[in-house]
Design an enzyme around this catalytic site. Structure first.
Site, PDB file in Angstrom:
ATOM      1  CG  ASP A  37      -8.123  55.741 -21.976  1.00  0.00           C
ATOM      2  OD1 ASP A  37      -8.145  54.634 -21.386  1.00  0.00           O
ATOM      3  OD2 ASP A  37      -7.930  55.856 -23.199  1.00  0.00           O
ATOM      4  CG  HIS A 241     -19.095  50.196   4.726  1.00  0.00           C
ATOM      5  ND1 HIS A 241     -18.747  51.518   4.880  1.00  0.00           N
ATOM      6  CD2 HIS A 241     -20.393  50.111   5.117  1.00  0.00           C
ATOM      7  CE1 HIS A 241     -19.790  52.202   5.343  1.00  0.00           C
ATOM      8  NE2 HIS A 241     -20.789  51.358   5.488  1.00  0.00           N
ATOM      9  CG  ASP A 258     -26.327  46.619   3.456  1.00  0.00           C
ATOM     10  OD1 ASP A 258     -27.126  47.119   2.641  1.00  0.00           O
ATOM     11  OD2 ASP A 258     -25.872  47.241   4.426  1.00  0.00           O
ATOM     12  CG  ASP A 269     -29.590  50.728   2.384  1.00  0.00           C
ATOM     13  OD1 ASP A 269     -29.124  49.581   2.451  1.00  0.00           O
ATOM     14  OD2 ASP A 269     -29.079  51.707   2.967  1.00  0.00           O
ATOM     15  CG  HIS A 348     -23.818  50.766  12.490  1.00  0.00           C
ATOM     16  ND1 HIS A 348     -25.190  50.783  12.425  1.00  0.00           N
ATOM     17  CD2 HIS A 348     -23.463  49.461  12.412  1.00  0.00           C
ATOM     18  CE1 HIS A 348     -25.648  49.550  12.309  1.00  0.00           C
ATOM     19  NE2 HIS A 348     -24.620  48.717  12.308  1.00  0.00           N
ATOM     20  CG  HIS A 352     -28.701  55.905   6.016  1.00  0.00           C
ATOM     21  ND1 HIS A 352     -29.306  55.842   4.777  1.00  0.00           N
ATOM     22  CD2 HIS A 352     -28.148  54.690   6.210  1.00  0.00           C
ATOM     23  CE1 HIS A 352     -29.113  54.647   4.247  1.00  0.00           C
ATOM     24  NE2 HIS A 352     -28.416  53.917   5.112  1.00  0.00           N
ATOM     25  CG  HIS A 359     -25.331  57.048   3.770  1.00  0.00           C
ATOM     26  ND1 HIS A 359     -24.161  56.910   4.467  1.00  0.00           N
ATOM     27  CD2 HIS A 359     -25.917  55.833   3.816  1.00  0.00           C
ATOM     28  CE1 HIS A 359     -24.034  55.674   4.901  1.00  0.00           C
ATOM     29  NE2 HIS A 359     -25.099  54.996   4.512  1.00  0.00           N
ATOM     30  CD  GLU A 385     -28.438  50.798   8.072  1.00  0.00           C
ATOM     31  OE1 GLU A 385     -27.527  49.980   7.814  1.00  0.00           O
ATOM     32  OE2 GLU A 385     -28.693  51.783   7.366  1.00  0.00           O
ATOM     33  CE1 TYR A 389     -22.942  44.332  11.711  1.00  0.00           C
ATOM     34  CE2 TYR A 389     -23.098  45.975  13.467  1.00  0.00           C
ATOM     35  CZ  TYR A 389     -23.510  45.491  12.241  1.00  0.00           C
ATOM     36  OH  TYR A 389     -24.477  46.156  11.540  1.00  0.00           O
ATOM     37  NE  ARG A 413     -25.981  46.367   7.909  1.00  0.00           N
ATOM     38  CZ  ARG A 413     -24.733  45.973   7.700  1.00  0.00           C
ATOM     39  NH1 ARG A 413     -23.903  45.764   8.724  1.00  0.00           N
ATOM     40  NH2 ARG A 413     -24.295  45.729   6.474  1.00  0.00           N
ATOM     41  CD  GLU A 415     -30.221  49.045   5.490  1.00  0.00           C
ATOM     42  OE1 GLU A 415     -30.070  50.248   5.252  1.00  0.00           O
ATOM     43  OE2 GLU A 415     -29.433  48.163   5.066  1.00  0.00           O
TER      44      GLU A 415
END
Length: 441
Positions: A37, A241, A258, A269, A348, A352, A359, A385, A389, A413, A415
């Protein structure tokens, strides 16, 4: 700083001009349960908030430009002292009308009774079929009843449309007030990244860096993070992520951060990747230079009138050529790009839209054709970005060489948040360094 009641009213007027003789229904966000709850902090649905500024759950906004008296109608939770003691104050029916500019407000319990009055005069019903199945069924039942009785009245909706097709076009172009909020969100985000660059060192844990970043967000007045912060040392940066943030930082590895702040519903971002011990290894430096050049080329393509895809295409070309030069890809450049052979390393998109959502709402493709992309326009904000990798578990594309071990475990990366202007672009996050000479110590 903030969105004025007048701006919310202007948004509603512009939206209602687009729906014409239709009726639009927007549902507030629900409370989300963390466990048992215990609920997460409430966060309003962005479309709902964009038109109303109303920040309570269990509410419905109706827009009926065809109605002779009430064009903007709010159904809200009534005042309830017992509930407010536990979970916070409510505007209530009268307070919502006074503060949020509705022509009339009702208790949410009156929705089924009052809603048909605002639907029967419209020729279309604008409603997004969302995750609340019970409410979806409520709206569909009203719609079906009106369809069944339309022949006897001569009025009523005969089509169901998603209001997002209108709202998301509106949200793509930021107003001056929105830009002020975005500048604040990105400035707080940048300040946190600057501190992380100074604070991070071998021996700390990823979560300690995360704590410093998010502490600064709140210290500077942000509501918190815009999304779960990624603080990824070494090979963890190859997980796009990654949010576990539990590993110890090691010398001779890179740290990818990030993270962005949310300020009054608007979001920053930013990603930066830098050497934990202060110096890039030769392999890290080589790959970093490729990503940095790809980002610079992609940012240069963010211009009014340019295709959204042009930014991604610029990044892909630089990264593919760089991998080809290093022997990590082989073949003809154009064929490698066409065949997407770069995807094991760069899987990727390059960016965006950014705004009320990380996003953010907005159109990317405008048709099925390969080149049918939205063009950048002044007032758009986009992230740029690109990355490379090289996972320890990487599988090369068919026909491509095996990856030598000394490249594996490197993830990079970079960005930035970029505003499209009338004459070009502005990098809102330029305060955070990204040149090698600025990152090494």
């Amino acid at each position: 700083m903030g969105i004025t009641p007048q701006e919310y009213q202007q948004r509603r007027q512009a939206f209602m001009a687009e729906i014409g003789q239709g009726t639009a229904i927007l549902r507030s966000a629900p409370h989300a349960v963390m466990h048992n709850d215990v609920e997460y902090n409430f966060r309003q649905d962005s479309d709902f908030y964009y038109l109303t500024g109303f920040n309570e759950p269990n509410a419905v906004a109706v827009f009926a430009p065809h109605h002779p008296e009430h064009q903007f109608i709010l159904f809200v939770q009534p005042k309830d002292l017992a509930q407010e003691i536990w979970v916070g104050y409510r505007a209530g029916v009268e307070g919502a009308k006074e503060k949020f500019g509705a022509d009339i407000t009702y208790s949410i319990q009156e929705l089924d009774e009052k809603l048909p009055e605002y639907l029967k005069g419209g020729d279309r019903l604008f409603y997004h079929l969302g995750r609340d199945e019970k409410f979806n069924q409520t709206i569909l039942q009203h719609y079906q009843r009106l369809l069944a009785t339309r022949s006897k009245r001569g009025t009523g909706p005969t089509a169901l449309e998603d209001p997002g097709q209108i709202l998301h076009q509106m949200r793509m172009v930021k107003s001056p007030a929105e830009l002020d909020l975005m500048r604040r969100a990105t400035a707080i985000s940048a300040k946190a990244h600057l501190w992380a660059l100074e604070y991070a060192r071998p021996g700390l844990y990823e979560y300690q860096v995360q704590a410093e970043i998010e502490h600064l967000f709140r210290l500077e007045g942000a509501a918190g993070f815009a999304y779960p912060s990624i603080v990824a040392g070494g090979a963890n940066a190859c997980i796009l992520h990654y949010v576990e943030n539990s590993a110890q930082l090691q010398d001779n590895e890179l740290l990818l951060i990030d993270a962005g702040a949310c300020y009054d519903y608007y979001n920053g971002d930013i990603t930066r990747t830098f050497p934990i011990g202060g110096r890039f290894t030769p392999q890290q430096k080589t790959l970093y230079e490729i990503v940095l050049e790809a980002q610079k080329q992609a940012i240069a393509a963010v211009q009014p009138g340019h295709s959204y895809q042009s930014s991604h295409a610029a990044a892909v070309r630089v990264i593919t050529q760089g991998l080809l030069d290093l022997g990590l890809l082989r073949g003809d450049l154009e064929e490698l790009i066409e065949g997407e052979k770069y995807k094991p390393f760069f899987m990727h998109g390059t960016g965006h839209w950014l705004g009320l959502d990380v996003h953010d709402a907005g159109i990317y493709k405008i048709g099925p054709e390969k080149d049918a992309w939205t063009n950048f326009a002044a007032g758009n904000i986009v992230t740029v970005e690109p990355g490379i990798y090289i996972s320890p578990y990487i599988e090369p594309a068919e026909g491509q060489p095996e990856i030598p071990d000394h490249w594996k475990g490197i993830g990079i990366r970079i960005e930035d948040d970029v505003l499209v202007t009338e004459t070009g672009h502005e990098v809102l996050t330029a305060a955070v360094p990204k040149e090698i000479k600025e990152l090494e110590r």
